[in-house]
Scaffold this motif. Structure first.
Motif, PDB file in Angstrom:
ATOM      1  N   GLU A   1      21.875 -78.962  14.641  1.00 28.83           N
ATOM      2  CA  GLU A   1      21.632 -77.673  15.294  1.00 28.83           C
ATOM      3  C   GLU A   1      22.984 -77.100  15.682  1.00 28.83           C
ATOM      4  N   VAL A   2      23.104 -75.789  15.592  1.00 23.99           N
ATOM      5  CA  VAL A   2      24.365 -75.138  15.925  1.00 23.99           C
ATOM      6  C   VAL A   2      24.290 -74.548  17.329  1.00 23.99           C
ATOM      7  N   GLY A   3      25.203 -75.000  18.202  1.00 25.22           N
ATOM      8  CA  GLY A   3      25.290 -74.396  19.526  1.00 25.22           C
ATOM      9  C   GLY A   3      25.940 -73.022  19.438  1.00 25.22           C
ATOM     10  N   GLY A   4      26.992 -72.932  18.629  1.00 25.97           N
ATOM     11  CA  GLY A   4      27.696 -71.649  18.467  1.00 25.97           C
ATOM     12  C   GLY A   4      28.957 -71.605  19.316  1.00 25.97           C
ATOM     13  N   ASP A   5      28.862 -72.144  20.538  1.00 20.86           N
ATOM     14  CA  ASP A   5      30.060 -72.329  21.362  1.00 20.86           C
ATOM     15  C   ASP A   5      29.857 -73.622  22.151  1.00 20.86           C
ATOM     16  N   TYR A   6      30.764 -73.906  23.089  1.00 15.62           N
ATOM     17  CA  TYR A   6      30.684 -75.186  23.796  1.00 15.62           C
ATOM     18  C   TYR A   6      30.034 -75.058  25.179  1.00 15.62           C
ATOM     19  N   SER A   7      29.195 -74.045  25.376  1.00 15.78           N
ATOM     20  CA  SER A   7      28.663 -73.804  26.719  1.00 15.78           C
ATOM     21  C   SER A   7      27.410 -74.629  27.014  1.00 15.78           C
ATOM     22  N   TYR A   8      27.147 -74.764  28.290  1.00 14.47           N
ATOM     23  CA  TYR A   8      25.938 -75.415  28.791  1.00 14.47           C
ATOM     24  C   TYR A   8      24.687 -74.775  28.188  1.00 14.47           C
ATOM     25  N   GLU A   9      24.643 -73.456  28.216  1.00 15.95           N
ATOM     26  CA  GLU A   9      23.469 -72.734  27.713  1.00 15.95           C
ATOM     27  C   GLU A   9      23.233 -73.026  26.237  1.00 15.95           C
ATOM     28  N   SER A  10      24.318 -73.082  25.465  1.00 14.72           N
ATOM     29  CA  SER A  10      24.185 -73.341  24.030  1.00 14.72           C
ATOM     30  C   SER A  10      23.626 -74.738  23.785  1.00 14.72           C
ATOM     31  N   GLY A  11      24.053 -75.705  24.600  1.00 14.36           N
ATOM     32  CA  GLY A  11      23.529 -77.062  24.477  1.00 14.36           C
ATOM     33  C   GLY A  11      22.050 -77.112  24.822  1.00 14.36           C
ATOM     34  N   TYR A  12      21.691 -76.386  25.857  1.00 16.18           N
ATOM     35  CA  TYR A  12      20.294 -76.322  26.303  1.00 16.18           C
ATOM     36  C   TYR A  12      19.418 -75.729  25.195  1.00 16.18           C
ATOM     37  N   ASP A  13      19.839 -74.568  24.694  1.00 17.74           N
ATOM     38  CA  ASP A  13      19.032 -73.845  23.694  1.00 17.74           C
ATOM     39  C   ASP A  13      18.941 -74.611  22.371  1.00 17.74           C
TER      40      ASP A  13
ATOM     41  N   GLU B   1      28.584 -95.316  14.535  1.00 16.08           N
ATOM     42  CA  GLU B   1      28.489 -96.775  14.534  1.00 16.08           C
ATOM     43  C   GLU B   1      27.796 -97.291  15.791  1.00 16.08           C
ATOM     44  N   PHE B   2      28.176 -96.710  16.906  1.00 16.56           N
ATOM     45  CA  PHE B   2      27.628 -97.132  18.199  1.00 16.56           C
ATOM     46  C   PHE B   2      26.115 -96.896  18.252  1.00 16.56           C
ATOM     47  N   LEU B   3      25.681 -95.699  17.872  1.00 13.74           N
ATOM     48  CA  LEU B   3      24.247 -95.378  17.946  1.00 13.74           C
ATOM     49  C   LEU B   3      23.452 -96.204  16.936  1.00 13.74           C
ATOM     50  N   HIS B   4      24.049 -96.380  15.754  1.00 15.95           N
ATOM     51  CA  HIS B   4      23.392 -97.214  14.742  1.00 15.95           C
ATOM     52  C   HIS B   4      23.245 -98.642  15.269  1.00 15.95           C
ATOM     53  N   GLY B   5      24.286 -99.134  15.917  1.00 22.02           N
ATOM     54  CA  GLY B   5      24.266-100.481  16.471  1.00 22.02           C
ATOM     55  C   GLY B   5      23.198-100.663  17.544  1.00 22.02           C
ATOM     56  N   LEU B   6      22.875 -99.586  18.261  1.00 20.95           N
ATOM     57  CA  LEU B   6      21.836 -99.664  19.293  1.00 20.95           C
ATOM     58  C   LEU B   6      20.439 -99.656  18.680  1.00 20.95           C
ATOM     59  N   GLY B   7      20.373 -99.371  17.382  1.00 22.45           N
ATOM     60  CA  GLY B   7      19.072 -99.356  16.717  1.00 22.45           C
ATOM     61  C   GLY B   7      18.513 -97.966  16.449  1.00 22.45           C
ATOM     62  N   HIS B   8      19.294 -96.953  16.745  1.00 21.81           N
ATOM     63  CA  HIS B   8      18.828 -95.581  16.493  1.00 21.81           C
ATOM     64  C   HIS B   8      18.867 -95.276  15.005  1.00 21.81           C
ATOM     65  N   ARG B   9      17.827 -94.609  14.518  1.00 16.77           N
ATOM     66  CA  ARG B   9      17.781 -94.243  13.104  1.00 16.77           C
ATOM     67  C   ARG B   9      17.480 -92.755  12.904  1.00 16.77           C
ATOM     68  N   ARG B  10      16.880 -92.110  13.897  1.00 19.00           N
ATOM     69  CA  ARG B  10      16.562 -90.676  13.756  1.00 19.00           C
ATOM     70  C   ARG B  10      17.574 -89.891  14.584  1.00 19.00           C
ATOM     71  N   LEU B  11      18.670 -89.550  13.950  1.00 17.49           N
ATOM     72  CA  LEU B  11      19.808 -89.002  14.679  1.00 17.49           C
ATOM     73  C   LEU B  11      19.949 -87.504  14.509  1.00 17.49           C
ATOM     74  N   ALA B  12      20.579 -86.898  15.509  1.00 15.06           N
ATOM     75  CA  ALA B  12      20.828 -85.455  15.433  1.00 15.06           C
ATOM     76  C   ALA B  12      22.233 -85.162  15.935  1.00 15.06           C
ATOM     77  N   PHE B  13      22.800 -84.077  15.428  1.00 13.23           N
ATOM     78  CA  PHE B  13      24.116 -83.621  15.872  1.00 13.23           C
ATOM     79  C   PHE B  13      24.001 -82.165  16.320  1.00 13.23           C
TER      80      PHE B  13
END
Lengths: 354, 354
Positions: B223-235, B179-191
């Protein structure tokens, strides 16, 4: 009392059941589970096999009344917010587990001193104590000595106090940073301290300043953070920049202080490392993150933890009266992109900034 | 055995000493220190005063054989590296301490499952168990239920498993971010997901996608990080950017994943929030650091810890047979500078990037 008795009585196999099955005494069962009692290997394996087959779980707590051991090590940690201590606690707890013991965690609440925790710690009859990020009073050291309770200070030592202590060689670490920054061509240096009363801070500062003096550099600027927090690093750096003739390199007494400093410098429009080099201390995991990529002294946590747990003498039948020792272990300088040489173009930049 | 006996025998005052001084039985002394035994307030204070005067420390371990309580709560934490868990452990340990109990820490070593820790946990006869960042097998749940040992899952629940669980309302959190991102006007979203099998990840994703669909936005990139690590977020972020039509906002399943993503985006020359908005989940302390200043869902740790410890029913004489409950607590969106509205100039930038 009724609460657990019902559940347990119906399902749990007792040492007596194992003893009856084997036709031995109950004390034989106890001895089979003790790390120090005398029992033949053959009897021991017979007991363990039968116990496993019957599904017997020894009750460490009940056994502690016979062995006078609880197989519990108290770890007192004053701070889990600084990312250095979770890494330490993780390594300590795993090492303690690998010796057949478990960690009973004591976190003094805000305003509480380690000495306030002492009565609780004694009530649990722990076998040994590790104090991390916490100072020890001589009163507490005395009580532990009287009870023959092994105690190790971790990442701290208290001058004049006769207790075991393990720490990174912080004087050597400070000297190494001075040499490194001097070698890069930095001459206008600054030091941001954390908690000025701690041995870690004192030694890092002392080593840094002493080596700079030997190298012919006097007048290192100093700012006091007051503690090791991000905010303190940020604020101290702001104060440093307000002074005339800003430094071209800053050594922070911890990584987290350095992160605060780096964010402040970047907010002020300074580039790291082109305008200013930054060095921290600890090498916490996020020092390697690309956002900071901080040059720092890596604390040798694994060796420090190994030395500390060895000193506790867990599982030894006799706690030998060894004279209290302070073990200092060398850290290594990890060079990342927060530091760089001072070439000619940087000298021009310096002129511009002034 | 000789080791401690000598030290203690010479100095320690026993319950018998207190009983003799007062002319009462030893069981009166025990009852004075029990939270559940019946004893008059008057007798209780007489005992406690005399005991303190004599310097008597009750032995919790010995008392546990009478009360069948150890005053120990086991906390199993699979991960102390993610900065969310040290904050949780700190809050949990302090809350447990405030109830007159202590935390016995279990950290499964790498490769070890929670079930491997179970035999040790039972040996210590702990009064209750909290499992944080660790999944529970139905076998372990069964053993704890049989022993009438209160158990709470923290920040997790296991569908189909009848145990107490406390968690942030992650579905609601995911919906709030959409809701928050939609409210800011974002339409091309990723998780970007973390550990896909965990309930936390699943619920955040489900809430986010469901709310986006309701708002008319389909085709959220994942995109799948696989775990919650910094490296996974980066990759994972690097992989996202390689796809055609990059997103204008990314929701990461945890703050640490988001930090990795932010550092990757900045290394790729993208500006946050002008080119891309970023939202995390947890609100770990460093989300507020200026280097990241991350918009995120704050996990209500204090309420979660309070609810979890309440469910354990520590210090209650009878463990009432309450049907297993999953408590979901709402988190709040904390808006910082990693997100911004999409004004016209950003649309120009988007065109340029394509």
């Amino acid at each position: 009392m009724a609460r657990k008795a019902s559940g347990k009585a119906s399902s749990a196999i007792t040492a007596m059941d194992v003893a009856r099955t084997l036709g031995v005494s109950q004390s034989t069962i106890s001895r089979a589970y003790s790390m120090t009692a005398s029992i033949s290997e053959k009897t021991k394996s017979r007991v363990l096999e039968t116990a496993n087959a019957l599904g017997y779980q020894p009750n460490i707590i009940a056994r502690s009344l016979i062995t006078r051991r609880t197989n519990i090590v108290a770890v007192v940690v004053a701070n889990l917010v600084d990312p250095f201590y979770p890494v330490v606690l993780d390594a300590l707890a795993q090492r303690i587990q690998s010796q057949g013991f478990q960690t009973l965690l004591f976190i003094p609440s805000s305003g509480e001193q380690v000495d306030d925790v002492l009565p609780k710690l004694l009530q649990y009859q722990v076998d040994a104590v590790v104090l991390a990020s916490a100072t020890l009073s001589s009163a507490m050291a005395k009580v532990c000595a009287e009870r023959d309770m092994p105690l190790v200070l971790f990442n701290r030592y208290v001058p004049g106090l006769e207790v075991h202590a393990v720490s990174c060689d912080n004087v050597a670490g400070g000297r190494r940073v001075a040499e490194f920054l001097h070698g890069l061509g930095h001459r206008r240096l600054a030091f941001v301290s954390g908690e000025t009363t701690s041995s870690t801070n004192r030694d890092r500062e002392r080593g840094f300043i002493a080596r700079l003096t030997e190298l012919g550099i006097d007048g290192c600027r100093q700012e006091v953070g007051g503690d090791y927090s991000y905010e303190s690093g940020y604020d101290a750096t702001q104060r440093l920049l307000r002074q005339a003739g800003p430094p071209d390199a800053i050594f922070f007494a911890s990584d987290v202080l350095a992160f605060g400093g780096m964010d402040m410098l970047q907010a002020a429009g300074l580039r790291i490392p082109q305008d200013i080099s930054i060095v921290g201390y600890d090498d916490v995991p996020l020092a390697a993150w690309r956002g900071y990529d901080l040059t720092t002294i890596r604390q040798p946590i694994d060796e420090m933890v190994e030395a500390a747990v060895d000193m506790l003498g867990l599982g030894q039948a006799q706690h030998l009266p060894v004279a209290p020792t302070t073990r200092l272990i060398m850290g290594a300088l990890i060079e990342r992109s927060s530091t760089s040489k001072r070439p000619v173009r940087i000298d021009l930049a310096k002129t511009r900034r002034r």
